[in-house]
Design an enzyme around this catalytic site. Structure first.
Site, PDB file in Angstrom:
ATOM      1  N   ARG A  54     -46.112 -75.632  70.655  1.00 42.51           N
ATOM      2  CA  ARG A  54     -46.486 -75.788  72.064  1.00 42.51           C
ATOM      3  C   ARG A  54     -46.938 -77.211  72.364  1.00 42.51           C
ATOM      4  O   ARG A  54     -46.700 -77.747  73.436  1.00 42.51           O
ATOM      5  CB  ARG A  54     -47.594 -74.798  72.414  1.00 42.51           C
ATOM      6  CG  ARG A  54     -47.190 -73.333  72.280  1.00 42.51           C
ATOM      7  CD  ARG A  54     -48.345 -72.412  72.636  1.00 42.51           C
ATOM      8  NE  ARG A  54     -47.994 -71.017  72.460  1.00 42.51           N
ATOM      9  CZ  ARG A  54     -48.261 -70.328  71.365  1.00 42.51           C
ATOM     10  NH1 ARG A  54     -48.881 -70.912  70.352  1.00 42.51           N
ATOM     11  NH2 ARG A  54     -47.922 -69.070  71.266  1.00 42.51           N
ATOM     12  N   ASP A  66     -52.758 -63.832  73.305  1.00 41.56           N
ATOM     13  CA  ASP A  66     -53.081 -63.821  71.874  1.00 41.56           C
ATOM     14  C   ASP A  66     -54.097 -62.718  71.560  1.00 41.56           C
ATOM     15  O   ASP A  66     -53.989 -62.039  70.536  1.00 41.56           O
ATOM     16  CB  ASP A  66     -53.650 -65.176  71.455  1.00 41.56           C
ATOM     17  CG  ASP A  66     -52.736 -66.318  71.839  1.00 41.56           C
ATOM     18  OD1 ASP A  66     -51.913 -66.723  71.007  1.00 41.56           O
ATOM     19  OD2 ASP A  66     -52.848 -66.787  72.974  1.00 41.56           O
ATOM     20  N   ARG A  84     -52.240 -59.554  71.480  1.00 44.62           N
ATOM     21  CA  ARG A  84     -51.489 -59.422  70.221  1.00 44.62           C
ATOM     22  C   ARG A  84     -52.416 -59.029  69.081  1.00 44.62           C
ATOM     23  O   ARG A  84     -52.063 -58.201  68.229  1.00 44.62           O
ATOM     24  CB  ARG A  84     -50.791 -60.748  69.906  1.00 44.62           C
ATOM     25  CG  ARG A  84     -49.621 -61.061  70.819  1.00 44.62           C
ATOM     26  CD  ARG A  84     -49.171 -62.505  70.698  1.00 44.62           C
ATOM     27  NE  ARG A  84     -47.926 -62.751  71.424  1.00 44.62           N
ATOM     28  CZ  ARG A  84     -47.528 -63.944  71.840  1.00 44.62           C
ATOM     29  NH1 ARG A  84     -48.276 -65.019  71.594  1.00 44.62           N
ATOM     30  NH2 ARG A  84     -46.393 -64.082  72.495  1.00 44.62           N
ATOM     31  N   HIS A 142     -54.497 -72.030  72.802  1.00 38.80           N
ATOM     32  CA  HIS A 142     -53.374 -71.098  72.757  1.00 38.80           C
ATOM     33  C   HIS A 142     -52.314 -71.758  71.883  1.00 38.80           C
ATOM     34  O   HIS A 142     -51.416 -72.439  72.369  1.00 38.80           O
ATOM     35  CB  HIS A 142     -52.839 -70.847  74.172  1.00 38.80           C
ATOM     36  CG  HIS A 142     -51.565 -70.042  74.199  1.00 38.80           C
ATOM     37  ND1 HIS A 142     -51.437 -68.817  73.591  1.00 38.80           N
ATOM     38  CD2 HIS A 142     -50.362 -70.295  74.768  1.00 38.80           C
ATOM     39  CE1 HIS A 142     -50.215 -68.350  73.793  1.00 38.80           C
ATOM     40  NE2 HIS A 142     -49.536 -69.238  74.494  1.00 38.80           N
TER      41      HIS A 142
END
Length: 318
Positions: free
Chosen positions: A92, A152, A155, A179
């Site tokens: 990212r 997240d 998850r 993140h």
């Protein structure tokens, strides 16, 4: 309240897979009376608006249209999914400079017509772009929110629920920080309907032995890479996370989510945007919650902040 009572206008900037998925989820939930989709590819925005309009006989009434930046005037919430896409094998943070440049032109184009709405940043790297959006918009910090580690944390909860064999809605767990690759799973505060994880394991019927904590948090950190490798992009779960964030705001729910915002002396961390639990209501981020972290978790959070601070500096942001 239904959409007619809310009278909610939502702008979506970026009509790729994430933007389109969020628009679909928003329509299904019936939250908005007006949805405006803005994209440099006008044809793509028009195609998504047309496709969504064909579903209106099955959902609550709404006006859905493609538009330009000027059509964002009066929008209560503007969700930003536009930007360069993450490629296979790319982190990212590799996206930082490319997307900061895009945002330096896009955010002033939005705020030229809308100075009162709440901006929600979904584009990656979301923490740096949340910081950039605050800088480029001049908005007070609570009205600029990054989706951060909301996904997240989801998850994390899912993987724990699968391991323990229970409903993920009964698992309460946070991922905080970036993140991305330096994010932290807060194991010390994981609980299952009020029972701390270690205590729950003593009488759990699954009898699975010791939880491989490192594998679970690694799977959380690499989840996006896995999905991108298999299907090219993530869209469904982040669309639902964004929908939950929007609903928390418009319904004034005071919902707690791990979202990215600019921190000011949070456990000694300032001047950087990253995710910690925050209370969301009509003000946007109304307050952040200081977690009782272990020394190891706090040190990891501070390292994550330094990773992001370096990216902010390297991107030329103030």
């Amino acid at each position: 309240m239904d959409a007619r009572e809310l009278g909610l206008k939502v702008g979506i900037v970026g009509s790729g897979q994430v933007g389109a998925t969020f628009a679909y989820a928003l329509l299904m939930r019936g939250l908005a009376t007006e949805i405006v989709i803005v994209d440099l590819n006008r044809s793509l925005a028009e195609g998504n608006a047309e496709d969504l309009n064909h579903g209106l006989p099955f959902v609550r009434p709404a006006v859905i249209r493609a538009g330009e930046y000027g059509d964002l005037e009066g929008a209560d919430i503007i969700v930003i999914t536009a930007g360069a896409a993450q490629k296979k094998g790319e982190t990212r943070l590799d996206l930082t400079k490319r997307n900061v440049e895009i945002f330096s032109a896009m955010i002033p184009s939005i705020t030229k017509y809308n100075k009162s709405g709440i901006l929600i940043v979904v584009s990656n790297p979301v923490d740096v772009l949340t910081y950039a959006t605050i800088a480029f918009s001049g908005f007070e910090t609570g009205r600029v929110i990054g989706t951060g580690t909301a996904l997240d944390s989801a998850r994390f909860r899912f993987l724990l629920s699968r391991h323990c064999g229970i409903d993920p809605r009964n698992v309460h767990a946070y991922v905080i920080g970036e993140h991305g690759d330096s994010e932290i799973g807060v194991w010390s505060l994981v609980h299952l309907s009020g029972v701390k994880l270690d205590e729950y394991c003593r009488f759990c019927a699954v009898q699975c032995g010791v939880i491989d904590r490192e594998k679970i948090i690694t799977d959380v950190r690499t989840a996006a890479y896995s999905v991108i490798e298999k299907k090219g992009a993530t869209c469904y779960a982040v669309g639902l996370a964004t929908l939950t964030l929007v609903e928390s705001i418009v319904r004034d729910q005071n919902t707690i989510m791990t979202v990215s915002g600019l921190l000011n002396n949070y456990l000694g961390i300032s001047g950087v945007s990253l995710s910690v639990p925050a209370v969301l209501n009509r003000k946007g981020i109304s307050t952040v919650i200081e977690l009782p972290l272990t020394e190891e978790e706090l040190a990891a959070l501070r390292r994550s902040a330094e990773v992001l601070r370096e990216q902010i500096v390297n991107a030329g942001l103030p």
